[in-house]
Design an enzyme around this catalytic site. Structure first.
Site, PDB file in Angstrom:
ATOM      1  N   CYS A  69       0.848  -1.205   0.000  1.00  0.00           N
ATOM      2  CA  CYS A  69       0.000   0.000   0.000  1.00  0.00           C
ATOM      3  C   CYS A  69       0.878   1.248   0.000  1.00  0.00           C
ATOM      4  O   CYS A  69       1.592   1.521   0.957  1.00  0.00           O
ATOM      5  CB  CYS A  69      -0.922  -0.071   1.221  1.00  0.00           C
ATOM      6  SG  CYS A  69      -1.500   1.485   1.879  1.00  0.00           S
ATOM      7  N   CYS A  72       0.404   3.784   2.753  1.00  0.00           N
ATOM      8  CA  CYS A  72       0.907   3.236   4.027  1.00  0.00           C
ATOM      9  C   CYS A  72       2.414   3.476   4.144  1.00  0.00           C
ATOM     10  O   CYS A  72       2.906   3.891   5.197  1.00  0.00           O
ATOM     11  CB  CYS A  72       0.649   1.734   4.120  1.00  0.00           C
ATOM     12  SG  CYS A  72      -1.086   1.270   4.130  1.00  0.00           S
TER      13      CYS A  72
END
Ligand code: ZN
Length: 144
Positions: A69, A72
């Site tokens: 991600c 992230c």
């Protein structure tokens, strides 16, 4: 009101009982002698998550993330910075939802990154989307 609190060691996961007055004096674990606060988020797994969330008397802020991600990964250094700003009043931890899918499912994590704030074993707030360190700190303080 109690003048001591319980802290779970990020290294050996022993529950320490500490006078509140020593919280900001660089306390060490009575069992393994490692620092109870390192300025770094703690990686939690299915084996350690429950203990940290339920036995810490300070709130625990959990970042549910995954390595694939992009947002992230972008937020990761901001979360480390937030740890240095919020410790020792708050414990910061991370859960890799790819390595620990059952934890992500148990808490109904639908998008990542998601921050979840736990106090006394209970989730009290949740926020999805990448945030800068100052915004993380402000959001946490608003909830407490
Ligand atoms: Zn320890």
């Amino acid at each position: 009101m109690s003048d001591s609190l319980h802290l779970v060691c990020p290294s050996c996961h022993a529950v320490n009982r500490l006078p509140i007055s020593r919280l900001d004096q660089g306390p060490r674990c009575g069992q393994c002698r490692q620092a109870l606060f390192t300025g770094q988020p703690l990686e939690l797994t299915g084996a350690t998550f429950g203990k940290h969330v339920s036995r810490n008397d300070i709130p625990v802020l959990v970042d549910f993330w995954a390595s694939w991600c992009g947002p992230c990964r972008m937020m990761a250094p901001q979360f480390v910075r937030a740890a240095s700003l919020l410790e020792p009043q708050v414990r910061l931890a991370k859960v890799d939802t790819e390595a620990e899918p059952t934890l992500g499912a148990r808490y109904g994590i639908r998008s990542i990154p998601t921050l979840a704030l736990f106090k006394g074993g209970r989730e009290i707030a949740r926020q999805s989307g990448a945030m800068a360190a100052q915004d993380i700190v402000r959001w946490v303080r608003t909830q407490l």
